[in-house]
Write a protein that holds these residues in place. Structure first.
Motif, mmCIF file in Angstrom:
data_model
loop_
_atom_site.group_PDB
_atom_site.id
_atom_site.type_symbol
_atom_site.label_atom_id
_atom_site.label_comp_id
_atom_site.label_asym_id
_atom_site.label_seq_id
_atom_site.Cartn_x
_atom_site.Cartn_y
_atom_site.Cartn_z
ATOM 1 N N LEU A 172 0.833 -1.208 0.000
ATOM 2 C CA LEU A 172 0.000 0.000 0.000
ATOM 3 C C LEU A 172 0.867 1.257 0.000
ATOM 4 C CD1 LEU A 172 -2.735 -1.184 2.517
ATOM 5 C CD2 LEU A 172 -3.149 -0.534 0.128
ATOM 6 N N SER A 173 1.939 1.237 0.755
ATOM 7 C CA SER A 173 2.817 2.412 0.789
ATOM 8 C C SER A 173 3.506 2.618 -0.559
ATOM 9 C CB SER A 173 3.856 2.279 1.903
ATOM 10 O OG SER A 173 4.830 1.309 1.606
ATOM 11 N N GLU A 174 3.770 1.527 -1.269
ATOM 12 C CA GLU A 174 4.374 1.635 -2.599
ATOM 13 C C GLU A 174 3.393 2.178 -3.633
ATOM 14 O OE1 GLU A 174 5.709 -2.346 -3.111
ATOM 15 O OE2 GLU A 174 7.439 -2.099 -1.761
ATOM 16 N N GLN A 175 2.106 2.142 -3.318
ATOM 17 C CA GLN A 175 1.098 2.762 -4.184
ATOM 18 C C GLN A 175 0.867 4.222 -3.803
ATOM 19 O OE1 GLN A 175 0.424 0.392 -6.518
ATOM 20 N NE2 GLN A 175 1.703 -0.806 -5.100
ATOM 21 N N ALA A 176 1.780 4.763 -3.009
ATOM 22 C CA ALA A 176 1.759 6.178 -2.582
ATOM 23 C C ALA A 176 0.713 6.465 -1.515
ATOM 24 C CB ALA A 176 1.574 7.119 -3.768
ATOM 25 N N HIS A 177 0.280 5.431 -0.782
ATOM 26 C CA HIS A 177 -0.640 5.639 0.330
ATOM 27 C C HIS A 177 0.124 5.665 1.649
ATOM 28 C CE1 HIS A 177 -4.315 5.187 -1.979
ATOM 29 N NE2 HIS A 177 -3.902 4.035 -2.457
ATOM 30 N N PRO A 178 -0.010 6.726 2.449
ATOM 31 C CA PRO A 178 0.428 6.615 3.838
ATOM 32 C C PRO A 178 -0.408 5.535 4.527
ATOM 33 C CG PRO A 178 -0.073 8.893 3.243
ATOM 34 C CD PRO A 178 -0.587 8.036 2.134
#
Length: 210
Positions: free
Chosen positions: A54-60
């Protein structure tokens, strides 16, 4: 339940942990239409690699986990600076765009998650006994704003009430979430060798007048 969960982590009895990103998350997340850079709440997160994805999809990411061992093991998976602080009963560790809050999910207050815009439950609901699942669904609804979208991955098995993981019927999921969420089942797998069939659901928090 609290002590049982902590004991599992201390003893390393974490067969529920996946050593890779859950395939259903990869298949379905983008189709949910979660806004870019929306912060994702991950209750009972363990050391799930799904948070990395999820963080790699630009989500904090804001993960909440009771067991300190889970958080320590997550942070040890990668090198990188870790900042630590304490807030309202939670010990918090931040690595990159992932925040891990160590403490009781049911003690999380809406003021602490005011930036959350989405959520992800891969093994939270099925970790909870029947008496706690209604409380969980209601608390989740209080923490996320109207319009927030999320993914729920659940399990059901016809011949067992033992757990965790617990079997949760489609009827129970509907009863738990429909009062506060729009709900759609996206897929269900064939039963595995233990008899568990995995189902994947898209949820969207209803507005106050719905």
């Amino acid at each position: 339940m609290r002590e049982q969960w902590l004991k599992r982590w201390r003893e390393g009895r974490i067969g529920f942990h996946l050593a890779q990103t859950h395939p259903a998350l990869v298949r379905h997340w983008k189709a949910l239409g979660v806004p870019s850079r929306a912060k994702v709440l991950v209750p009972l997160c363990g050391k799930s690699l799904d948070m990395r994805w999820l963080s790699e999809q630009a989500h904090p990411v804001l993960g909440v986990e009771l067991a300190p061992e889970a958080i320590a093991q997550f942070l040890a998976q990668r090198s990188g600076d870790v900042s630590r602080y304490h807030q309202a009963g939670f010990d918090i560790a931040r690595q990159g765009s992932v925040e891990l809050w160590q403490g009781d999910f049911f003690h999380l207050h809406i003021r602490q998650v005011d930036e959350v815009g989405a959520f992800y439950d891969r093994a939270s609901l099925i970790a909870l006994p029947p008496a706690t699942r209604k409380r969980y669904a209601f608390h989740l609804a209080q923490l996320v704003p109207p319009g927030a979208k999320g993914l729920l991955i659940s399990l059901r098995r016809c011949d067992s009430d033992a757990g965790p993981p617990y079997s949760v019927s489609h009827e129970e999921i509907d009863a738990l979430f429909t009062p506060n969420f729009r709900l759609e089942m996206l897929e269900e797998s064939a039963p595995d060798e233990r008899g568990f069939a995995e189902s994947v659901w898209a949820l969207e928090r209803r507005g106050p007048l719905e």
